[in-house]
Write a protein that holds these residues in place. Structure first.
Motif, PDB file in Angstrom:
ATOM      1  N   ARG A   2       0.849  -1.196   0.000  1.00 47.33           N
ATOM      2  CA  ARG A   2       0.000   0.000   0.000  1.00 47.33           C
ATOM      3  C   ARG A   2       0.883   1.244   0.000  1.00 47.33           C
ATOM      4  N   ARG A   3       0.581   2.158  -0.927  1.00 49.94           N
ATOM      5  CA  ARG A   3       1.389   3.390  -1.001  1.00 49.94           C
ATOM      6  C   ARG A   3       0.985   4.334   0.137  1.00 49.94           C
ATOM      7  N   PRO A 157     -11.259  -0.661  -3.387  1.00 48.54           N
ATOM      8  CA  PRO A 157      -9.952  -0.478  -2.728  1.00 48.54           C
ATOM      9  C   PRO A 157      -9.523   0.985  -2.636  1.00 48.54           C
ATOM     10  N   ARG A 188      -9.465  -2.723   9.916  1.00 46.60           N
ATOM     11  CA  ARG A 188      -9.183  -3.527   8.709  1.00 46.60           C
ATOM     12  C   ARG A 188      -9.914  -4.874   8.787  1.00 46.60           C
ATOM     13  N   LYS A 192     -12.514  -6.437   6.242  1.00 49.63           N
ATOM     14  CA  LYS A 192     -12.294  -7.787   5.707  1.00 49.63           C
ATOM     15  C   LYS A 192     -13.591  -8.597   5.783  1.00 49.63           C
ATOM     16  N   GLN A 198      -9.207  -9.574  -0.114  1.00 48.85           N
ATOM     17  CA  GLN A 198      -8.554  -9.005  -1.300  1.00 48.85           C
ATOM     18  C   GLN A 198      -8.656  -7.467  -1.307  1.00 48.85           C
ATOM     19  N   VAL A 199      -9.839  -6.966  -0.957  1.00 49.03           N
ATOM     20  CA  VAL A 199     -10.021  -5.511  -0.917  1.00 49.03           C
ATOM     21  C   VAL A 199      -9.454  -4.930   0.378  1.00 49.03           C
ATOM     22  N   SER A 200      -9.733  -5.584   1.502  1.00 52.82           N
ATOM     23  CA  SER A 200      -9.297  -4.989   2.788  1.00 52.82           C
ATOM     24  C   SER A 200      -7.771  -4.887   2.872  1.00 52.82           C
ATOM     25  N   ASP A 201      -7.081  -5.805   2.204  1.00 54.54           N
ATOM     26  CA  ASP A 201      -5.604  -5.730   2.213  1.00 54.54           C
ATOM     27  C   ASP A 201      -5.094  -4.524   1.423  1.00 54.54           C
ATOM     28  N   GLN A 202      -5.930  -4.025   0.524  1.00 55.29           N
ATOM     29  CA  GLN A 202      -5.494  -2.872  -0.290  1.00 55.29           C
ATOM     30  C   GLN A 202      -5.930  -1.532   0.286  1.00 55.29           C
ATOM     31  N   ARG A 204      -6.280   1.748   2.320  1.00 57.94           N
ATOM     32  CA  ARG A 204      -5.356   2.545   3.126  1.00 57.94           C
ATOM     33  C   ARG A 204      -6.098   3.091   4.338  1.00 57.94           C
ATOM     34  N   ASP A 226      -1.190   3.222   7.275  1.00 51.24           N
ATOM     35  CA  ASP A 226      -0.727   3.503   5.907  1.00 51.24           C
ATOM     36  C   ASP A 226      -0.518   4.982   5.636  1.00 51.24           C
TER      37      ASP A 226
END
Ligand code: PEP
Length: 249
Positions: A2-3, A157, A188, A192, A198-202, A204, A226
């Motif tokens: 994640r940026r 995301p 988070r 999830k 998949q979305v929650s990991d992205q 920020r 993040d």
């Protein structure tokens, strides 16, 4: 990966001339391009950001929007007007709006859904009051704000969540990095359950509340944090740049 996102909320500060000077100054300072930088100025300063867009690295957004595209809503701002000004982000449900303007979770959810529908990235602000924390209800309150804020929202995301304990905003008293990590990890987990990993990991998820150059490093070293939503310390471009450059501060 994640940026990191460092976003500065100017609240009700600065005029157009001051905004233009700030944009020039911040762009002249060196900052780490692996970090995304956004400023959230008052509506009246947004045009200065749009005018400088071709020579600026700063992304920007608005502090609020209305939950309809247009109509008889005197004094309100449509997300379409914000897009017209080149905004990418919009704060939704900042605690000052929840507390002073009486915004409810329902209004916040309506705004968030329309922001996404129209193409703005919402920054959903959540956080407990001191009383709620002292009564042991912090997670319950924040969990409910997140669940209600995201209700009916198609997993996306690009949604940003900012955990900002109300007692830490503008007070100089920040949460500890480990308390912020614990709450952000909890947030988070909710995302999830609602949206899948998949979305929650992205997603920020930022911390906000009396962030400054001296404490940003500790927050950013936590696994789930993040970035930061920064109020007072974002008003001076040099101080803000020190926060953006948290890896070397
Ligand atoms: C904010 O306004 O969102 C905020 C976190 O303010 P401060 O950094 O001044 O506490």
């Amino acid at each position: 990966m994640r940026r990191p996102l460092i976003a500065g909320n100017w609240k009700m500060h600065k005029n157009i001339r001051e905004a233009s000077e700030y944009i020039r100054e911040l762009n002249e300072l060196p900052w780490d391009d692996s970090v995304e930088v956004a400023v959230i100025p008052p509506f009246t300063c947004l045009f200065a950001f749009r005018e400088a867009r071709s020579r600026s690295r700063i992304r920007y957004g608005a502090q609020n929007m209305f939950w309809a595209r247009e109509g008889a809503f005197t004094g309100e701002i449509s997300p379409l007007m914000l897009l017209d000004l080149g905004c990418e982000y919009v704060l939704i449900g900042h605690s000052e709006r929840r507390q002073i303007m009486g915004e409810s979770d329902r209004m916040i959810n309506d705004k968030l859904r329309l922001a996404l529908e129209t193409g703005l990235f919402p920054i959903l602000c959540v956080g407990e009051t001191l009383e709620e924390r002292e009564n042991g209800n912090a997670k319950e309150v924040v969990g409910e704000q997140v669940r209600q804020g995201l209700q009916g929202v198609i997993p996306h995301p690009g949604v940003v969540i900012a955990y900002e304990p109300v007692w830490a905003i503008g007070t100089g008293v920040n949460a500890t990095a480990s308390d912020a990590q614990e709450m952000i990890h909890f947030v988070r987990d909710i995302a999830k359950k609602e949206w899948g990993s998949q979305v929650s990991d992205q997603l920020r998820i930022l911390y906000g509340g009396s962030v400054k150059p001296a404490n940003i490093g500790e927050f950013m070293s936590q696994d789930d944090i993040d970035g930061a939503l920064v109020g007072g310390a974002s008003l001076d471009p040099k101080v803000f740049a020190d926060i953006i450059n948290f890896r070397s501060t």
